[in-house]
Scaffold this active site. Structure first.
Site, PDB file in Angstrom:
ATOM      1  N   SER A 127       0.823  -1.218   0.000  1.00 49.89           N
ATOM      2  CA  SER A 127       0.000   0.000   0.000  1.00 49.89           C
ATOM      3  C   SER A 127       0.848   1.255   0.000  1.00 49.89           C
ATOM      4  O   SER A 127       1.892   1.336   0.652  1.00 49.89           O
ATOM      5  CB  SER A 127      -0.875  -0.020   1.252  1.00 49.89           C
ATOM      6  OG  SER A 127      -1.459   1.245   1.451  1.00 49.89           O
ATOM      7  N   TYR A 151      -2.615   0.016  10.156  1.00 49.30           N
ATOM      8  CA  TYR A 151      -2.809  -0.641   8.858  1.00 49.30           C
ATOM      9  C   TYR A 151      -1.537  -0.510   8.009  1.00 49.30           C
ATOM     10  O   TYR A 151      -0.981  -1.497   7.506  1.00 49.30           O
ATOM     11  CB  TYR A 151      -4.007  -0.020   8.121  1.00 49.30           C
ATOM     12  CG  TYR A 151      -3.997  -0.317   6.645  1.00 49.30           C
ATOM     13  CD1 TYR A 151      -4.277  -1.603   6.183  1.00 49.30           C
ATOM     14  CD2 TYR A 151      -3.669   0.667   5.710  1.00 49.30           C
ATOM     15  CE1 TYR A 151      -4.220  -1.885   4.825  1.00 49.30           C
ATOM     16  CE2 TYR A 151      -3.620   0.388   4.365  1.00 49.30           C
ATOM     17  CZ  TYR A 151      -3.893  -0.892   3.921  1.00 49.30           C
ATOM     18  OH  TYR A 151      -3.836  -1.173   2.588  1.00 49.30           O
ATOM     19  N   LYS A 155       1.449  -3.347   6.742  1.00 48.09           N
ATOM     20  CA  LYS A 155       1.919  -3.583   5.363  1.00 48.09           C
ATOM     21  C   LYS A 155       3.437  -3.407   5.283  1.00 48.09           C
ATOM     22  O   LYS A 155       4.130  -4.158   4.590  1.00 48.09           O
ATOM     23  CB  LYS A 155       1.210  -2.629   4.390  1.00 48.09           C
ATOM     24  CG  LYS A 155      -0.267  -2.939   4.194  1.00 48.09           C
ATOM     25  CD  LYS A 155      -0.466  -4.250   3.450  1.00 48.09           C
ATOM     26  CE  LYS A 155      -1.921  -4.611   3.274  1.00 48.09           C
ATOM     27  NZ  LYS A 155      -2.129  -5.889   2.571  1.00 48.09           N
TER      28      LYS A 155
HETATM   29  N1  UFG Z   1     -12.730  10.039   3.352  1.00 48.81           N
HETATM   30  C1  UFG Z   1     -13.773  10.883   3.658  1.00 48.81           C
HETATM   31  N2  UFG Z   1     -14.941  10.336   4.072  1.00 48.81           N
HETATM   32  C2  UFG Z   1     -15.129   8.999   4.199  1.00 48.81           C
HETATM   33  C3  UFG Z   1     -14.058   8.142   3.892  1.00 48.81           C
HETATM   34  C4  UFG Z   1     -12.862   8.702   3.476  1.00 48.81           C
HETATM   35  O1  UFG Z   1     -13.644  12.100   3.565  1.00 48.81           O
HETATM   36  O2  UFG Z   1     -16.225   8.571   4.599  1.00 48.81           O
HETATM   37  C5  UFG Z   1     -11.476  10.628   2.878  1.00 48.81           C
HETATM   38  C6  UFG Z   1     -10.291  10.218   3.726  1.00 48.81           C
HETATM   39  O3  UFG Z   1     -10.143  11.097   4.811  1.00 48.81           O
HETATM   40  C7  UFG Z   1      -9.157  10.308   2.712  1.00 48.81           C
HETATM   41  C8  UFG Z   1      -9.813   9.949   1.384  1.00 48.81           C
HETATM   42  O4  UFG Z   1     -11.212  10.123   1.589  1.00 48.81           O
HETATM   43  O5  UFG Z   1      -8.728  11.641   2.633  1.00 48.81           O
HETATM   44  C9  UFG Z   1      -9.562   8.524   0.976  1.00 48.81           C
HETATM   45  O6  UFG Z   1      -9.892   7.688   2.076  1.00 48.81           O
HETATM   46  P1  UFG Z   1     -10.092   6.113   1.918  1.00 48.81           P
HETATM   47  O7  UFG Z   1     -10.485   5.584   3.250  1.00 48.81           O
HETATM   48  O8  UFG Z   1     -10.992   5.827   0.775  1.00 48.81           O
HETATM   49  O9  UFG Z   1      -8.652   5.601   1.488  1.00 48.81           O
HETATM   50  P2  UFG Z   1      -7.225   5.862   2.202  1.00 48.81           P
HETATM   51  O10 UFG Z   1      -6.562   6.959   1.476  1.00 48.81           O
HETATM   52  O11 UFG Z   1      -7.357   5.925   3.669  1.00 48.81           O
HETATM   53  O12 UFG Z   1      -6.453   4.551   1.786  1.00 48.81           O
HETATM   54  C10 UFG Z   1      -6.733   3.316   2.357  1.00 48.81           C
HETATM   55  C11 UFG Z   1      -5.467   2.514   2.320  1.00 48.81           C
HETATM   56  C12 UFG Z   1      -5.074   2.207   0.897  1.00 48.81           C
HETATM   57  C13 UFG Z   1      -6.178   1.578   0.184  1.00 48.81           C
HETATM   58  C14 UFG Z   1      -7.408   2.437   0.290  1.00 48.81           C
HETATM   59  C15 UFG Z   1      -8.577   1.762  -0.334  1.00 48.81           C
HETATM   60  O13 UFG Z   1      -4.435   3.251   2.926  1.00 48.81           O
HETATM   61  O14 UFG Z   1      -3.982   1.302   0.929  1.00 48.81           O
HETATM   62  O15 UFG Z   1      -7.719   2.673   1.659  1.00 48.81           O
HETATM   63  O16 UFG Z   1      -8.816   0.555   0.299  1.00 48.81           O
HETATM   64  F1  UFG Z   1      -5.853   1.439  -1.114  1.00 48.81           F
END
Ligand code: UFG
Length: 341
Positions: A127, A151, A155
């Site tokens: 990731s 998380y 990884k």
């Molecule tokens: N976000 C929101 N509202 C939500 C969910 C997320 O604003 O309800 C924002 C988060 O704060 C972040 C962005 O959207 O800024 C992306 O968030 P995600 O939870 O979709 O994804 P992440 O960037 O946290 O990434 C994680 C893991 C990755 C993985 C990804 C998808 O770190 O390895 O989830 O599974 F690829």
């Protein structure tokens, strides 16, 4: 070319799309999945889409060594793709030990089983979150790791233990793919993302708002040092990610040891841009409100995808509009996920 590929987490979001790619390219595919965050119906859809059956599907928790051993004993496995893991940043802050147990314990058990059964090829699902809170844009693979949540740490630890295993067992060939944010769905609309419970990730959450299962999206923070104040991520189409895994399998025999490669587009989008793009795909605005920051989040993560392009000529071919259109096609036709089918 490795013929039989064992896919852990093969019924999950990226796993199911990768199974289709592998079947479409002539591999035999064995799935191991405990269905803790996936539906067995995804595998029915995979086989229908590919037009041919899986070589096996086993409901097994990787930490159950006896059950895992019997899977390896039942199939002549040439290579493994290891997806099965917990993957929500916020949840990992609340239950870190579960993340270490499932993600690190599962990977260790898998490596032991592979070792015992003489399987030496592995593609590991890593990731971009490993890079952590960095000001570097875009991020190359040599950027130092700095995980900011359990998380990401799980990884990173897995990558390190894979490196150690490769040093001890020089016949091992391992490719860790650090992917950025996979979203979207197969363009057929037959497979897509169907998380158990309330979605943790932004796109499936929005998609459930769009079909009326949830009221509004909470945008976590608008005071980050980014152009519109919301976090920027490198969203990448899940079919591109699946294709990247299939290509990785074909390159496992190029060299032994651990290789680490980014899978991303090289282009970032903020949460508000993603909301706008998804709203355009749906044809109406997705309701949202600005909420507090989510613990463990970092402002910006965008890939430098040049290493994988140079190594294999691999690059993404689908843009954010495709990702949103395809995700919506799946959600619209499966408002309650695979249970709708
Ligand atoms: N976000 C929101 N509202 C939500 C969910 C997320 O604003 O309800 C924002 C988060 O704060 C972040 C962005 O959207 O800024 C992306 O968030 P995600 O939870 O979709 O994804 P992440 O960037 O946290 O990434 C994680 C893991 C990755 C993985 C990804 C998808 O770190 O390895 O989830 O599974 F690829």
């Amino acid at each position: 070319m490795p013929q039989t590929v064992l896919v852990t987490g093969g019924a999950g979001f990226i796993g199911s799309h990768t199974c289709v790619e592998l079947l479409d390219h002539g591999h035999d595919v064995v799935v191991v999945d405990d269905h803790s965050n996936s539906s067995p119906h995804a595998l029915d859809a995979v086989q229908k889409l590919a037009g041919r059956p899986l070589a096996g599907a086993h409901r097994v928790d990787l930490r159950d060594r006896a059950a895992l051993d019997s899977v390896f004993a039942a199939h002549d496995v040439d290579a493994v793709i290891h997806f099965a893991a917990k993957k929500a940043v916020g949840e990992s802050m609340r239950i870190p030990l579960d993340y270490f147990d499932v993600n690190i314990g599962g990977t260790t058990a898998l490596l032991c089983a592979m070792h015992e059964h003489g399987v030496r090829r592995l593609v590991f699902s890593s990731s971009c979150s490993i890079y952590g809170d960095t000001a570097t844009v875009p991020l190359g693979e040599d950027e130092p790791a700095g995980p900011t949540n359990p998380y990401a740490r799980s990884k990173h630890i897995c990558e390190q233990l894979l490196g150690d295993a490769c040093r001890r067992y020089p016949e091992l060939s391992v490719i860790a793919l650090r992917y950025f944010n996979p979203i979207g769905a197969h363009p057929s609309g037959m497979i897509g993302e169907d998380p158990t419970g309330v979605p943790n990730n932004v796109l499936p959450y929005m998609a459930q708002v769009a079909v009326g299962r949830l009221d509004e999206l909470a945008v976590f923070g608008d005071d980050y040092p980014t152009p519109d104040g919301t976090c920027v991520r490198d969203y990448v189409h899940v079919v591109d990610v699946a294709d990247g895994h299939r290509v990785a399998v074909d390159h496992l025999d190029d060299e032994a040891g651990l290789r680490v490669l980014n899978l991303g587009t090289g282009t970032g989008a903020s949460v508000l841009e993603l909301v706008a793009r998804f709203s355009a795909a749906v044809g109406r605005p997705i309701p949202y409100r600005i909420a507090d920051r989510r613990a463990g989040d970092v402002p910006i993560l965008v890939a430098d995808p040049s290493r994988v392009a140079a190594a294999w000529g691999w690059r993404t071919t689908r843009d954010l509009a495709d990702m949103c259109a395809d995700a919506w096609k799946f959600q619209r036709s499966h408002p309650h996920g695979y249970r709708s089918a």
